[in-house]
Design an enzyme around this catalytic site. Structure first.
Site, PDB file in Angstrom:
ATOM      1  N   LYS A 210       0.835  -1.203   0.000  1.00  0.00           N
ATOM      2  CA  LYS A 210       0.000   0.000   0.000  1.00  0.00           C
ATOM      3  C   LYS A 210       0.867   1.250   0.000  1.00  0.00           C
ATOM      4  O   LYS A 210       0.624   2.196  -0.748  1.00  0.00           O
ATOM      5  CB  LYS A 210      -0.943  -0.013   1.197  1.00  0.00           C
ATOM      6  CG  LYS A 210      -1.931   1.150   1.209  1.00  0.00           C
ATOM      7  CD  LYS A 210      -2.803   1.149   2.456  1.00  0.00           C
ATOM      8  CE  LYS A 210      -3.746  -0.025   2.485  1.00  0.00           C
ATOM      9  NZ  LYS A 210      -4.683   0.026   3.628  1.00  0.00           N
ATOM     10  N   GLU A 216      10.609  -5.456   3.545  1.00  0.00           N
ATOM     11  CA  GLU A 216      10.801  -6.757   2.904  1.00  0.00           C
ATOM     12  C   GLU A 216      10.360  -6.717   1.442  1.00  0.00           C
ATOM     13  O   GLU A 216      11.054  -7.224   0.543  1.00  0.00           O
ATOM     14  CB  GLU A 216      10.001  -7.838   3.652  1.00  0.00           C
ATOM     15  CG  GLU A 216      10.418  -8.048   5.094  1.00  0.00           C
ATOM     16  CD  GLU A 216       9.657  -7.167   6.075  1.00  0.00           C
ATOM     17  OE1 GLU A 216       9.667  -7.477   7.275  1.00  0.00           O
ATOM     18  OE2 GLU A 216       9.050  -6.159   5.632  1.00  0.00           O
ATOM     19  N   GLY A 270      -4.736  -5.453   5.778  1.00  0.00           N
ATOM     20  CA  GLY A 270      -3.862  -6.335   5.025  1.00  0.00           C
ATOM     21  C   GLY A 270      -4.353  -7.764   4.941  1.00  0.00           C
ATOM     22  O   GLY A 270      -4.335  -8.390   3.882  1.00  0.00           O
ATOM     23  N   ARG A 271      -4.814  -8.298   6.075  1.00  0.00           N
ATOM     24  CA  ARG A 271      -5.240  -9.702   6.080  1.00  0.00           C
ATOM     25  C   ARG A 271      -6.637  -9.891   5.497  1.00  0.00           C
ATOM     26  O   ARG A 271      -7.137 -11.016   5.461  1.00  0.00           O
ATOM     27  CB  ARG A 271      -5.167 -10.265   7.495  1.00  0.00           C
ATOM     28  CG  ARG A 271      -5.892  -9.468   8.571  1.00  0.00           C
ATOM     29  CD  ARG A 271      -5.429  -9.914   9.966  1.00  0.00           C
ATOM     30  NE  ARG A 271      -5.994  -9.110  11.032  1.00  0.00           N
ATOM     31  CZ  ARG A 271      -5.506  -7.945  11.430  1.00  0.00           C
ATOM     32  NH1 ARG A 271      -4.443  -7.409  10.826  1.00  0.00           N
ATOM     33  NH2 ARG A 271      -6.056  -7.289  12.454  1.00  0.00           N
ATOM     34  N   GLU A 356      -3.278 -12.458  14.304  1.00  0.00           N
ATOM     35  CA  GLU A 356      -3.003 -11.033  14.203  1.00  0.00           C
ATOM     36  C   GLU A 356      -4.217 -10.223  14.645  1.00  0.00           C
ATOM     37  O   GLU A 356      -4.084  -9.126  15.181  1.00  0.00           O
ATOM     38  CB  GLU A 356      -2.613 -10.668  12.772  1.00  0.00           C
ATOM     39  CG  GLU A 356      -1.976  -9.297  12.635  1.00  0.00           C
ATOM     40  CD  GLU A 356      -1.296  -9.083  11.302  1.00  0.00           C
ATOM     41  OE1 GLU A 356      -0.062  -9.261  11.215  1.00  0.00           O
ATOM     42  OE2 GLU A 356      -2.007  -8.743  10.326  1.00  0.00           O
ATOM     43  N   HIS A 387      -0.168 -38.804  10.148  1.00  0.00           N
ATOM     44  CA  HIS A 387       1.086 -39.485  10.444  1.00  0.00           C
ATOM     45  C   HIS A 387       2.117 -38.527  11.033  1.00  0.00           C
ATOM     46  O   HIS A 387       3.304 -38.832  11.049  1.00  0.00           O
ATOM     47  CB  HIS A 387       1.629 -40.146   9.173  1.00  0.00           C
ATOM     48  CG  HIS A 387       0.731 -41.235   8.656  1.00  0.00           C
ATOM     49  ND1 HIS A 387       0.884 -42.554   9.004  1.00  0.00           N
ATOM     50  CD2 HIS A 387      -0.357 -41.181   7.846  1.00  0.00           C
ATOM     51  CE1 HIS A 387      -0.051 -43.276   8.404  1.00  0.00           C
ATOM     52  NE2 HIS A 387      -0.824 -42.459   7.701  1.00  0.00           N
ATOM     53  N   LYS A 515       9.784  -4.570  13.836  1.00  0.00           N
ATOM     54  CA  LYS A 515      10.200  -3.919  12.595  1.00  0.00           C
ATOM     55  C   LYS A 515      11.035  -2.673  12.898  1.00  0.00           C
ATOM     56  O   LYS A 515      12.040  -2.405  12.237  1.00  0.00           O
ATOM     57  CB  LYS A 515       8.970  -3.545  11.774  1.00  0.00           C
ATOM     58  CG  LYS A 515       8.258  -4.747  11.166  1.00  0.00           C
ATOM     59  CD  LYS A 515       6.873  -4.415  10.688  1.00  0.00           C
ATOM     60  CE  LYS A 515       6.857  -3.400   9.577  1.00  0.00           C
ATOM     61  NZ  LYS A 515       5.476  -3.196   9.055  1.00  0.00           N
TER      62      LYS A 515
END
Length: 551
Positions: A210, A216, A270-271, A356, A387, A515
């Site tokens: 945005k 990153e 964001g999510r 979050e 398993h 951050k």
């Protein structure tokens, strides 16, 4: 705007009633409740659009749902839902509306924020984005050398990555031919592997940020830009990049073609952003028609959530059962177990959505919470997990509720293979609930030829206590329409939990401190002397990292 209640959930009358009810219910075996009520499965199942929710294996009785419904009403869940839909600033710490529902609205919907209609602008951006997608698919938009695109690299992180990874993997069987790859981690290895394998002349890069400043994302985007420039020339950047962002000066500096910029709004968390321009890579992977189906599925669940009463509302039911299991029965985590390997990243997607959103220690009013909020979300796809960690689910000391997600039709293999998955899924749900008693274990061992002494010694090791709650969410097939419904179901579930707990489910201040510290430590990695304010452990590790960084 109505203020949030100053009352803690623990102060609501239904909370005390639920605590007493939980004490009464804990000794009861859910399997015995099936024997007592022949219509239990029918009574505790719900069909919503293309999904069937079966919560009959949860440790509940009709009285449980009555009390949970009272809790939702006393917490004003319906009022909070309506305020969200009305575009009020329910994200109180950031002063923002929360309107991801508008992103999947159609021409009949009219969503507003602060009285300003936003639906037409949403549809305009979507229309521009899907025209771009169609032009790429048709070969009208090509790379700098005139070759059509075969691969897409989506560069983002968090909500600009997890949703793309999850959805493109889930819907790979309806993909259109463009291969979608994702890059998120700052260590650069994902991008390095892709640059070694892909043809830059046929690669389109989508940058999702945005602000167009995320560390990153921009580290990886600049590396991809350098790759394209070095292989195809300076002018190739405009032909090989697109972006989902609102920072036009930064995109100008990067040389993003203005026709390939797709914006979104500050009321898109964001999510919750895969429905927006952040979903560009999804649309490039599955095509515009399938992307529309994904949106339509979410809208179906939105309409149900917006209109169904509490006791008949699927997201509210899942939320209230989550609260029941964690706050009254003591569960600290929840397993998400899809029985279609294409959904293998769905547990990770829900990790962000739930943890979050709900990992909060204070309420809207800044006071400390007095009830446990977030729970650990984890899981893996299907029989492979059986398993791996199912041992813990069946015989561990913790009670871990599970959501089984079960498509009936195969999404790519033979139906026989999916039938085996169905049998395994339902068997595991039954085993968690029914358990295996000591007397059953002893009888089984004796039938296998063991002596009484041997059977007595081994029986305890084979005991499954059972009474472990689970929900089965079944769908006819893993389609874009059904996936949209499934995602929206969990989005609204998380929202309802947050309302009952009194927390803000839409900020994420917990990710900011790390951050900030990382930015201050970055120069110290090369020169540890710059970490003079760091603690002794960090300084010592930086010194060792400096020694080991040398070839």
């Amino acid at each position: 705007m109505k203020k949030y209640s100053a009352r803690y959930p623990l102060d609501l009358p239904a909370w005390a009633s639920l605590k007493a009810h939980a004490r009464d219910l804990k000794p009861l075996a859910t399997s015995k409740l099936f024997a007592q009520d022949k219509k239990r499965a029918e009574r505790f199942s719900m069909r919503v659009a293309d999904l069937l929710l079966d919560v009959s294996r949860q440790r509940i009785k009709p009285r449980t749902l009555q009390l949970l419904t009272q809790l939702a009403k006393q917490a004003d869940v319906v009022g909070a839902r309506d305020r969200m839909i009305a575009g009020q600033a329910i994200n109180s710490t950031e002063g923002r509306a929360v309107l991801h529902m508008a992103l999947r609205g159609n021409s009949r919907d009219a969503f507003s924020v602060d009285g300003v209609l936003v639906s037409s602008e949403v549809r305009r951006v979507r229309r521009d984005m899907l025209r771009f997608v169609d032009a790429v698919h048709d070969g009208a938009i090509v790379g700098a050398t005139g070759q059509p695109f075969s691969d897409v690299i989506n560069i983002g992180i968090g909500g600009s990555d997890l949703g793309i990874v999850m959805a493109t993997r889930a819907l790979a069987h309806v993909a259109t031919g463009l291969n979608v790859h994702t890059v998120s981690n700052v260590d650069g290895t994902q991008l390095a592997d892709l640059m070694a394998a892909l043809d830059p002349a046929r690669t389109l890069v989508v940058v999702c940020s945005k602000t167009f400043t995320t560390l990153e994302t921009m580290t990886n985007a600049n590396a991809a830009r350098a790759w394209i420039k070095s292989r195809l020339g300076e002018g190739a950047v405009r032909a090989h990049f697109a972006a989902a962002s609102t920072n036009h000066p930064a995109m100008d500096a990067f040389d993003i073609n203005p026709d390939r910029r797709f914006g979104f709004w500050d009321w898109v968390g964001g999510r919750y952003s895969l429905w927006s321009a952040v979903g560009l890579s999804i649309a490039l992977g599955i095509g515009s028609d399938q992307f529309k189906q994904l949106l339509a599925g979410a809208r179906k669940m939105d309409q149900h959530f917006a209109t169904a009463p509490v006791q008949e509302n699927a997201p509210m039911l899942l939320a209230l059962l989550g609260i029941w299991n964690s706050n009254f029965l003591g569960a600290t985590s929840q397993a998400i177990l899809p029985y279609d390997n294409r959904l293998d990243r769905f547990p990770a997607y829900l990790q962000q959505l739930q943890m979050e959103s709900s990992g909060k220690r204070v309420r809207h009013d800044g006071r400390a919470v007095r009830a446990d909020t977030g729970r650990v979300i984890w899981g893996e796809a299907g029989s492979n997990a059986q398993h791996s960690f199912y041992q813990l689910l069946h015989q561990g000391t913790d009670i871990i509720p599970a959501d089984f997600i079960l498509p009936v039709r195969s999404s790519g293999a033979t139906q026989h293979a999916q039938d085996l998955a169905i049998a395994n899924c339902l068997a595991q749900a039954d085993a968690l609930m029914q358990g295996f008693s000591e007397s059953q274990a002893r009888k089984d061992l004796l039938a296998r030829g063991l002596s009484n002494r041997q059977a007595a010694a081994l029986a305890q090791h084979k005991v499954h206590e059972g009474n472990r709650p689970s929900t089965v969410i079944m769908m006819r097939a893993l389609t874009a329409l059904a996936l949209g419904q499934l995602i929206a179901l969990y989005e609204h579930k998380v929202f309802v939990e947050g309302i009952v707990w009194g927390i803000n489910s839409f900020d994420q201040w917990g990710v900011e401190l790390g951050k900030k510290l990382a930015k201050s430590l970055e120069p110290a990695v090369a020169d540890p002397r710059q970490a003079h304010d760091a603690n002794a452990s960090t300084q010592r590790l930086l010194q060792q990292a400096k020694r080991w960084r040398k070839p």
